[in-house]
Design a protein around this motif. Structure first.
Motif, mmCIF file in Angstrom:
data_model
loop_
_atom_site.group_PDB
_atom_site.id
_atom_site.type_symbol
_atom_site.label_atom_id
_atom_site.label_comp_id
_atom_site.label_asym_id
_atom_site.label_seq_id
_atom_site.Cartn_x
_atom_site.Cartn_y
_atom_site.Cartn_z
ATOM 1 N N SER A 54 0.834 -1.195 0.000
ATOM 2 C CA SER A 54 0.000 0.000 0.000
ATOM 3 C C SER A 54 0.870 1.248 0.000
ATOM 4 N N LEU A 72 -3.911 0.670 -2.770
ATOM 5 C CA LEU A 72 -3.799 -0.656 -2.172
ATOM 6 C C LEU A 72 -3.390 -1.678 -3.230
ATOM 7 N N GLU A 97 3.657 0.225 3.961
ATOM 8 C CA GLU A 97 4.114 -1.072 4.448
ATOM 9 C C GLU A 97 5.091 -1.623 3.413
ATOM 10 N N LYS A 159 -10.099 -1.811 3.733
ATOM 11 C CA LYS A 159 -8.692 -2.167 3.957
ATOM 12 C C LYS A 159 -7.864 -0.963 4.389
ATOM 13 N N ARG A 163 -4.860 -0.515 7.306
ATOM 14 C CA ARG A 163 -3.489 -0.365 6.830
ATOM 15 C C ARG A 163 -2.899 1.032 7.019
#
Length: 187
Positions: A54, A72, A97, A159, A163
């Motif tokens: 992401s 994403l 991430e 999501k 995240r």
């Protein structure tokens, strides 16, 4: 390049020859959390496809970090205005991430368009999706309450909730962290 095949699942009418030519221009790489794909003040050289992971697009105004979008798994991202106009970007794009990313240069993309005009159609579809998201975001922030904005994010991009940091989400939703915390406590 196993994740690369998912890129073209979005464009089923693209010929195998065009896909191969496009793939020849792609670079695959992995980056850690916090890696800057694009930096404010520089011309955006690449269109990215986040195969796994992401990223977020943000800019700094009055020493505030303002998140404008999230990317994403299996989505494209770039500093679109800069990428198209070849002018310096006003935004930063950083990974949230560890991420696996593919990139194609502006020049490589233009070369693919010359050799395979059908790829321009796929690119147009990417641009149309980008525009729709941008327009929805404008409407989203101007006409919805803070609670409605959060509920819609939960519904359409759940999501992101898992995240992104609370601060990034609050910034994206154009509210303070305190307001976001109150909303979350009532849901």
């Amino acid at each position: 390049m196993e994740n690369f095949s998912s890129l073209f699942s979005k464009f089923p009418t693209t010929s195998d020859e065009a896909k191969a030519a496009f793939a020849n221009h792609l670079e695959e790489f992995e980056v850690e959390k916090g890696f800057l794909l694009e930096k404010e003040g520089q011309v955006s050289k690449y269109l990215y496809f986040v195969a796994k992971g992401s990223a977020r697009s943000y800019y700094i105004r009055d020493n505030r970090d303002i998140t404008v979008s999230f990317t994403l798994d299996e989505e494209f991202v770039t500093a679109m205005h800069s990428f198209i106009t070849r002018k310096p970007s006003y935004e930063n794009i950083e990974t949230m991430e560890k991420s696996k990313v593919f990139k194609i240069s502006y020049e490589g993309l233009q070369s693919c368009f010359l050799d395979f005009p059908e790829l321009e159609r796929a690119y147009r579809m990417i641009l149309e999706q980008y525009y729709i998201v941008l327009e929805e975001q404008q409407i989203f922030n101007k006409f919805k309450t803070a609670r409605e904005r959060y509920l819609e994010l939960m519904q359409y991009r759940p999501k992101v909730i898992h995240r992104a940091s609370v601060g990034q989400i609050a910034s994206f939703l154009d509210m303070t962290i305190e307001t976001l915390s109150r909303i979350r406590a009532r849901i």
